[in-house]
Enzyme design. Sequence first.
Site, PDB file in Angstrom:
ATOM      1  N   CYS A 202      -0.433 -24.958 -38.164  1.00 53.59           N
ATOM      2  CA  CYS A 202       0.253 -24.853 -37.231  1.00 53.59           C
ATOM      3  C   CYS A 202       0.918 -23.078 -37.125  1.00 53.59           C
ATOM      4  O   CYS A 202       0.823 -22.643 -38.121  1.00 53.59           O
ATOM      5  CB  CYS A 202       1.460 -25.561 -37.252  1.00 53.59           C
ATOM      6  SG  CYS A 202       2.572 -25.141 -36.453  1.00 53.59           S
TER       7      CYS A 202
ATOM      8  N   CYS B 209       8.911 -22.876 -38.963  1.00 53.50           N
ATOM      9  CA  CYS B 209       9.301 -23.132 -39.082  1.00 53.50           C
ATOM     10  C   CYS B 209       9.609 -23.043 -41.098  1.00 53.50           C
ATOM     11  O   CYS B 209       8.124 -23.143 -41.517  1.00 53.50           O
ATOM     12  CB  CYS B 209       9.083 -25.369 -39.150  1.00 53.50           C
ATOM     13  SG  CYS B 209       9.235 -24.852 -37.385  1.00 53.50           S
TER      14      CYS B 209
ATOM     15  N   CYS C 217       2.645 -43.965 -36.793  1.00 54.68           N
ATOM     16  CA  CYS C 217       3.819 -42.937 -36.558  1.00 54.68           C
ATOM     17  C   CYS C 217       2.500 -42.032 -36.782  1.00 54.68           C
ATOM     18  O   CYS C 217       1.565 -41.811 -37.694  1.00 54.68           O
ATOM     19  CB  CYS C 217       4.391 -42.120 -37.383  1.00 54.68           C
ATOM     20  SG  CYS C 217       5.876 -43.832 -37.583  1.00 54.68           S
TER      21      CYS C 217
ATOM     22  N   ARG D 238      15.786 -43.923 -41.214  1.00 57.27           N
ATOM     23  CA  ARG D 238      15.278 -44.407 -42.157  1.00 57.27           C
ATOM     24  C   ARG D 238      14.955 -43.581 -43.226  1.00 57.27           C
ATOM     25  O   ARG D 238      15.681 -42.023 -42.822  1.00 57.27           O
ATOM     26  CB  ARG D 238      13.510 -44.475 -41.253  1.00 57.27           C
ATOM     27  CG  ARG D 238      12.321 -44.307 -41.593  1.00 57.27           C
ATOM     28  CD  ARG D 238      11.038 -43.886 -41.080  1.00 57.27           C
ATOM     29  NE  ARG D 238      11.658 -44.179 -39.899  1.00 57.27           N
ATOM     30  CZ  ARG D 238      11.070 -44.406 -38.692  1.00 57.27           C
ATOM     31  NH1 ARG D 238      10.918 -43.122 -38.045  1.00 57.27           N
ATOM     32  NH2 ARG D 238      11.802 -44.787 -37.576  1.00 57.27           N
TER      33      ARG D 238
ATOM     34  N   CYS E 274      13.115 -41.058 -31.445  1.00 58.36           N
ATOM     35  CA  CYS E 274      13.291 -41.463 -32.526  1.00 58.36           C
ATOM     36  C   CYS E 274      13.312 -39.538 -33.057  1.00 58.36           C
ATOM     37  O   CYS E 274      13.112 -38.930 -32.826  1.00 58.36           O
ATOM     38  CB  CYS E 274      12.064 -41.365 -33.680  1.00 58.36           C
ATOM     39  SG  CYS E 274      11.856 -41.650 -35.465  1.00 58.36           S
TER      40      CYS E 274
ATOM     41  N   CYS F 132       4.208 -44.732 -32.629  1.00 53.91           N
ATOM     42  CA  CYS F 132       5.279 -44.090 -32.110  1.00 53.91           C
ATOM     43  C   CYS F 132       4.914 -42.050 -32.838  1.00 53.91           C
ATOM     44  O   CYS F 132       3.831 -41.868 -33.086  1.00 53.91           O
ATOM     45  CB  CYS F 132       6.300 -43.161 -33.623  1.00 53.91           C
ATOM     46  SG  CYS F 132       7.060 -41.900 -33.463  1.00 53.91           S
TER      47      CYS F 132
END
Length: 406
Positions: A65, A69, A109, A272, A202, A142
Amino acid sequence: MDLLNTLVDKGLRRESPTREEALAVLATSDDDLLDVVAAAGKVRRHWFGRRVKLNYLVNLKSGLCPEDCSYCSQRLGSKAEILKYTWLKPDQATAAARAGVAGGAKRVCLVASGRGPTDRDVDRVSDTIKAIKEQDGSVEVCACLGLLSDGQAERLREAGADAYNHNLNTSEATYGDITTTHTYADRVDTVRKAHAAGLSACSGLIAGMGESDEDLVDVVFSLRELDPDSVPVNFLIPMEGTPLAKEWHLTPQRCLRILAMTRFVCPDVEVRIAGGREVHLRTMQPLALNLANSIFLGDYLTSEGQAGHADLEMIADAGFEVEGADRVTLPEHRAPVGGGGCGSHAEGAAGGGCGSHADGAAEGGCGSHACGGVCAPTPAARTEEARTDLVAVRRRGAGTDLAPNA
């Protein structure tokens, strides 16, 4: 305790606590912990009974990526020895999804690392969504693909996606401390794009990155204002090879207080327990089911989770039941006009806020505590070394030739 009685009464009315009340939940002592869980449990059971919704992650594209982060094992510069592979083909992703559904998952997901999808990526994911829906039309899908450009949420919705995940992760004030390649405002914009397109939004948080109690309350109140249908609460998985590998601030007790605070602030929303529950809650996972009504089944994106059969046994042993595909997760007042599976708002809330209408976001992926004292005692797990005994890199399931542990 007057505080807890007040919070229960507000939760049953879908009324927001004050910031001071939310902070007070995080500051309760371990002696009061079971009282806190019991109080939040009343709110959880009022809106969701004893049902637990199972969700299953499929990592469509792992690693490499370009974003930085700090919490993420897939980030730019990560030295974590995770699986790295490019896009799964629709039949591979569908096979992975089928394993989760067979294990009891109601929602699949689909997650891909990266800043955000290209239009070609949206086409690719749309093909996968259609393939999953053709296989089983009752499964909720999702997508979690990073920052969305104009029109992409609408295309995913047209392909059959039910929801879109994009976590805020932490407070706006501290966001720049964990990520520099995009902004907090970018994340808010994507959640709003998903909502506007008719997708069930979400969005949640990651606890354990060195944030203060005030930061945790800030991000949960910000989520309430965005009004997502589901709020995943991640507990940092400190992966070796990432900047936060030595951040071991959480105890099971603190995790329970964070979940309770989230339930009080977002009483009628799907809360969740997401990444890190096995790492930080450990033997207290069953107690957390009194606070959250949703968990992930099996493995996470790049790390291993509890075996799927163990999740099912835990739910049953704790006196809960797996939510079936025939049930609408959210309370009727949050369900879309005309029904539907995931309970996204068809018209939106008049006043905004998780559970407040007119009266009122895994380790990674496209998505030191100030309280001290008895509020957050130094855990036994606190260490200057990575805890490889608690964190295992995923080596099975999507992107491998080995069966998943769903």
